[in-house]
Design an enzyme around this catalytic site. Structure first.
Site, mmCIF file in Angstrom:
data_model
loop_
_atom_site.group_PDB
_atom_site.id
_atom_site.type_symbol
_atom_site.label_atom_id
_atom_site.label_comp_id
_atom_site.label_asym_id
_atom_site.label_seq_id
_atom_site.Cartn_x
_atom_site.Cartn_y
_atom_site.Cartn_z
ATOM 1 N N ARG A 39 38.388 34.760 41.543
ATOM 2 C CA ARG A 39 37.737 34.934 40.242
ATOM 3 C C ARG A 39 38.494 34.154 39.185
ATOM 4 N NH1 ARG A 39 36.451 40.997 38.480
ATOM 5 N NH2 ARG A 39 38.681 40.969 38.060
ATOM 6 N N ASP A 60 45.106 44.800 41.545
ATOM 7 C CA ASP A 60 44.694 43.538 42.180
ATOM 8 C C ASP A 60 44.972 43.649 43.679
ATOM 9 O OD1 ASP A 60 44.561 40.206 41.279
ATOM 10 O OD2 ASP A 60 45.027 40.820 43.324
ATOM 11 N N ASP A 115 47.262 40.946 45.353
ATOM 12 C CA ASP A 115 48.676 41.103 44.986
ATOM 13 C C ASP A 115 49.290 42.316 45.664
ATOM 14 O OD1 ASP A 115 48.662 38.871 43.395
ATOM 15 O OD2 ASP A 115 48.329 39.970 41.528
ATOM 16 N N THR A 146 36.796 33.956 32.866
ATOM 17 C CA THR A 146 35.356 34.248 32.876
ATOM 18 C C THR A 146 34.948 35.285 33.914
ATOM 19 O OG1 THR A 146 34.903 32.569 34.543
ATOM 20 C CG2 THR A 146 34.905 31.835 32.239
HETATM 21 C C1 PRP Z 1 39.367 39.948 44.104
HETATM 22 C C2 PRP Z 1 38.747 40.722 45.247
HETATM 23 C C3 PRP Z 1 37.359 40.194 45.298
HETATM 24 C C4 PRP Z 1 37.061 39.935 43.836
HETATM 25 C C5 PRP Z 1 36.183 41.036 43.323
HETATM 26 O O1 PRP Z 1 39.728 38.669 44.508
HETATM 27 O O2 PRP Z 1 39.462 40.593 46.443
HETATM 28 O O3 PRP Z 1 37.230 39.013 46.069
HETATM 29 O O4 PRP Z 1 38.316 39.926 43.157
HETATM 30 O O5 PRP Z 1 35.772 40.789 42.035
HETATM 31 P P1 PRP Z 1 34.252 40.497 41.662
HETATM 32 O O6 PRP Z 1 33.433 41.521 42.345
HETATM 33 O O7 PRP Z 1 34.242 40.652 40.166
HETATM 34 O O8 PRP Z 1 33.924 39.098 42.099
HETATM 35 P P2 PRP Z 1 40.587 37.701 43.557
HETATM 36 O O9 PRP Z 1 39.701 36.930 42.650
HETATM 37 O O10 PRP Z 1 41.664 38.495 42.890
HETATM 38 O O11 PRP Z 1 41.182 36.661 44.588
HETATM 39 P P3 PRP Z 1 42.401 36.820 45.621
HETATM 40 O O12 PRP Z 1 41.958 37.800 46.675
HETATM 41 O O13 PRP Z 1 42.585 35.450 46.157
HETATM 42 O O14 PRP Z 1 43.591 37.328 44.862
HETATM 43 N N1 URA Z 2 39.695 42.355 41.985
HETATM 44 C C1 URA Z 2 40.710 43.193 42.312
HETATM 45 O O1 URA Z 2 41.553 42.870 43.152
HETATM 46 N N2 URA Z 2 40.759 44.381 41.685
HETATM 47 C C2 URA Z 2 39.862 44.760 40.776
HETATM 48 O O2 URA Z 2 39.968 45.881 40.251
HETATM 49 C C3 URA Z 2 38.817 43.873 40.450
HETATM 50 C C4 URA Z 2 38.760 42.673 41.080
#
Ligand code: PRP
Ligand code: URA
Length: 211
Positions: A106, A202, A205, A110
């Site tokens: 994400r 997150d 993380d 945005t």
């Molecule tokens: C997180 C999570 C989803 C997304 C959910 O990923 O693992 O993929 O956010 O959010 P949404 O429903 O609003 O799209 P992130 O963007 O943190 O990526 P990462 O797993 O690489 O840290």
């Molecule tokens: N992605 C995450 O990892 N946690 C949230 O709460 C939302 C998006």
């Protein structure tokens, strides 16, 4: 329990483990182990309607016909990074499933999904694709991943997450009403930066000890 557009898998074992991963004091090693265990428990229900085929075998006593899965008709698709945390639990129950990978993150400003990787096996007719991501927040990442699977011929698709926000459920259901959603919990809401509340923070993380 089916709650509206989502199957909430509120088995006591799942609720207990979700409670532990929500706790900010839970370190990434334990967090990772529990995410894998929850995914395994969810796999049991998500695969409930998998087709079985007859196979003729011989037991030590007699010839008989048994039911077998066509495991290679299942494709698991974790959304990187956090979806990777669910893959081992799923594979422990369906070890011969195929695995494809979709990379999406994400945008911090945005909250829009940014696609950066897609490696999917050939999607054969009548196969099931199970998309894995612990978090369904705005729904943007799940919708984009399912768009990519459908563009490659995927038809029977399920989405499995641990924590879902009502906003994400609504968005995913509107974009892909044919996709069944499974979650371990439906939370209250998104906050002003589109994180799930109470959520677990997150997921990427917390799984990998980054930040
Ligand atoms: C997180 C999570 C989803 C997304 C959910 O990923 O693992 O993929 O956010 O959010 P949404 O429903 O609003 O799209 P992130 O963007 O943190 O990526 P990462 O797993 O690489 O840290
Ligand atoms: N992605 C995450 O990892 N946690 C949230 O709460 C939302 C998006």
């Amino acid at each position: 329990m089916t709650k509206g557009k989502v199957m909430i898998m509120d088995h006591p074992l799942i609720q207990h483990k979700v409670g532990i991963i929500r706790n900010e004091k839970t370190e990434h090693k334990v967090f990772r182990e529990l995410v894998s265990e929850i995914a395994m428990l969810m796999c049991y229900e998500v695969t409930r309607d998998l087709a079985l085929v007859d196979e003729d075998i011989t037991t030590p006593m007699a010839k008989t016909t048994v039911k077998t899965l066509q495991e290679d008709q299942v494709t698991l698709v974790p959304i990187l990074r956090a979806g990777l945390g669910m893959i081992d639990g799923m594979l422990s129950l369906i070890p011969n499933a195929r695995v494809g990978f979709i990379g999406i993150y994400r945008d911090h400003e945005t909250s829009q999904p940014i696609e950066y990787y897609c490696k999917l096996p050939t999607i054969v007719p009548n196969s099931l694709s199970i998309v894995l991501d612990p978090m369904l927040a705005t729904g943007g990442s799940a919708i984009a991943a399912i768009d990519m699977i459908k563009a490659r011929g995927g038809r029977d698709i399920k989405f499995v997450c641990l924590i879902a926000a009502p906003e994400g459920i609504e968005a995913l259901h509107s974009a892909h009403p044919d996709v069944e959603i499974y979650a371990a919990a439906e939370d209250e809401r998104l906050n002003e930066v589109n994180y799930i509340v109470p959520g677990l923070g997150d997921a990427g993380d917390r799984l990998y000890g980054t930040k």
